[in-house]
Design a protein around this motif. Structure first.
Motif, PDB file in Angstrom:
ATOM      1  N   MET A  33       0.840  -1.203   0.000  1.00 35.36           N
ATOM      2  CA  MET A  33       0.000   0.000   0.000  1.00 35.36           C
ATOM      3  C   MET A  33       0.876   1.254   0.000  1.00 35.36           C
ATOM      4  O   MET A  33       0.612   2.206  -0.743  1.00 35.36           O
ATOM      5  CB  MET A  33      -0.942  -0.020   1.206  1.00 35.36           C
ATOM      6  N   LEU A  34       1.915   1.248   0.818  1.00 37.82           N
ATOM      7  CA  LEU A  34       2.833   2.390   0.861  1.00 37.82           C
ATOM      8  C   LEU A  34       3.579   2.550  -0.460  1.00 37.82           C
ATOM      9  O   LEU A  34       3.765   3.676  -0.940  1.00 37.82           O
ATOM     10  CB  LEU A  34       3.826   2.239   2.017  1.00 37.82           C
ATOM     11  N   ALA A  35       4.001   1.423  -1.044  1.00 38.64           N
ATOM     12  CA  ALA A  35       4.711   1.492  -2.331  1.00 38.64           C
ATOM     13  C   ALA A  35       3.820   2.095  -3.401  1.00 38.64           C
ATOM     14  O   ALA A  35       4.255   2.959  -4.169  1.00 38.64           O
ATOM     15  CB  ALA A  35       5.172   0.101  -2.761  1.00 38.64           C
ATOM     16  N   GLN A  36       2.578   1.654  -3.457  1.00 36.92           N
ATOM     17  CA  GLN A  36       1.676   2.176  -4.487  1.00 36.92           C
ATOM     18  C   GLN A  36       1.340   3.645  -4.240  1.00 36.92           C
ATOM     19  O   GLN A  36       1.168   4.406  -5.190  1.00 36.92           O
ATOM     20  CB  GLN A  36       0.389   1.343  -4.551  1.00 36.92           C
ATOM     21  N   ASP A  47      -3.915  -0.575  -7.330  1.00 39.83           N
ATOM     22  CA  ASP A  47      -4.151  -1.946  -7.788  1.00 39.83           C
ATOM     23  C   ASP A  47      -4.412  -2.851  -6.580  1.00 39.83           C
ATOM     24  O   ASP A  47      -3.475  -3.310  -5.924  1.00 39.83           O
ATOM     25  CB  ASP A  47      -2.938  -2.424  -8.583  1.00 39.83           C
ATOM     26  N   VAL A  48      -5.691  -3.111  -6.321  1.00 38.84           N
ATOM     27  CA  VAL A  48      -6.081  -3.937  -5.182  1.00 38.84           C
ATOM     28  C   VAL A  48      -5.540  -5.356  -5.332  1.00 38.84           C
ATOM     29  O   VAL A  48      -5.073  -5.959  -4.360  1.00 38.84           O
ATOM     30  CB  VAL A  48      -7.620  -3.965  -5.021  1.00 38.84           C
ATOM     31  N   MET A  49      -5.582  -5.894  -6.537  1.00 35.83           N
ATOM     32  CA  MET A  49      -5.104  -7.262  -6.753  1.00 35.83           C
ATOM     33  C   MET A  49      -3.606  -7.389  -6.458  1.00 35.83           C
ATOM     34  O   MET A  49      -3.159  -8.401  -5.938  1.00 35.83           O
ATOM     35  CB  MET A  49      -5.415  -7.731  -8.184  1.00 35.83           C
ATOM     36  N   ARG A  50      -2.867  -6.371  -6.786  1.00 40.78           N
ATOM     37  CA  ARG A  50      -1.433  -6.374  -6.474  1.00 40.78           C
ATOM     38  C   ARG A  50      -1.231  -6.466  -4.971  1.00 40.78           C
ATOM     39  O   ARG A  50      -0.407  -7.251  -4.480  1.00 40.78           O
ATOM     40  CB  ARG A  50      -0.791  -5.116  -7.047  1.00 40.78           C
ATOM     41  N   PHE A 168      10.363  -1.512  -1.239  1.00 39.74           N
ATOM     42  CA  PHE A 168      11.384  -1.848  -2.238  1.00 39.74           C
ATOM     43  C   PHE A 168      11.008  -3.137  -2.974  1.00 39.74           C
ATOM     44  O   PHE A 168      11.049  -3.199  -4.204  1.00 39.74           O
ATOM     45  CB  PHE A 168      12.742  -1.991  -1.538  1.00 39.74           C
ATOM     46  N   LEU A 169      10.621  -4.191  -2.223  1.00 39.62           N
ATOM     47  CA  LEU A 169      10.264  -5.467  -2.850  1.00 39.62           C
ATOM     48  C   LEU A 169       9.046  -5.329  -3.754  1.00 39.62           C
ATOM     49  O   LEU A 169       9.003  -5.901  -4.837  1.00 39.62           O
ATOM     50  CB  LEU A 169       9.959  -6.526  -1.790  1.00 39.62           C
ATOM     51  N   SER A 170       8.058  -4.587  -3.310  1.00 42.56           N
ATOM     52  CA  SER A 170       6.848  -4.392  -4.101  1.00 42.56           C
ATOM     53  C   SER A 170       7.187  -3.699  -5.414  1.00 42.56           C
ATOM     54  O   SER A 170       6.723  -4.095  -6.487  1.00 42.56           O
ATOM     55  CB  SER A 170       5.830  -3.574  -3.311  1.00 42.56           C
TER      56      SER A 170
END
Length: 188
Positions: A33-36, A47-50, A168-170
């Motif tokens: 959520m933070l990455a997006q 992107d909820v699915m992500r 970072f991973l996301s």
């Protein structure tokens, strides 16, 4: 706050695997959520699915494998002497870290319905970055972890740090790879 902590510890004692899986679900969900929200600048809507893919990875893979891996590591290398801590960090970062990366990219690949070729392209493009990028975070974090954190609390500690690392991973996990499925679709 002490009531929440007591409840968490009671759940951890009664159902350690489930509690650690839910803890990892929470860490990976918040990290994505933070990455997006703050990292991705591609202009795409949320992107909820992500987020569900990342959260489910935390639940099904990270929490469960972490429970067993760190339990195994602690059983074979008990204690907090500097040499023991250094050995645990070395094993974690040279053996577990690459395995974790393979699981992470593989899980996302399967969830997104991509091919094995896409998976191998992703590994070639991003596994080294993921492993080496983690050293800056996880070598000092695990030094503290193995020296001072009680074994039952390891995954909670890891997930509290993992939230930032998951940004970072996301980002890396959702980065497009040249020559992959996405590029081929554009050409058609």
């Amino acid at each position: 706050m002490s009531g929440i902590w007591a409840k968490y510890n009671a759940l951890l004692e009664a159902q350690p695997l489930l509690t650690k899986a839910l803890t990892s679900f929470t860490g990976f969900t918040i990290g994505d959520m933070l990455a997006q929200k703050f990292v991705n600048d591609d202009g795409k809507p949320y992107d909820v699915m992500r987020t569900l893919r990342l959260g489910s990875f935390g639940f099904f893979i990270h929490g469960t494998t972490g429970h067993y891996f760190y339990g195994f590591l602690d059983s074979k290398l008990p204690g907090t002497k500097p040499q023991t801590v250094a050995t645990k960090v070395l094993i974690d970062q040279t053996m577990w870290n690459p395995i974790f990366g393979l699981m992470f990219f593989g899980y996302l690949n399967v969830c997104e319905g991509k091919s094995f070729e896409d998976y191998t392209n992703k590994i070639k493009a991003d596994l080294k970055t993921a492993v080496m990028g983690s050293w800056a975070v996880w070598v000092p974090a695990h030094t503290i972890n193995f020296a001072f954190v009680p074994p039952s609390q390891r995954l909670l500690y890891i997930n509290s740090i993992q939230i930032g690392y998951n940004v970072f991973l996301s980002f890396l996990g959702n980065k497009k790879v040249e020559g992959g499925e996405e590029e081929e679709k554009k050409e058609l």
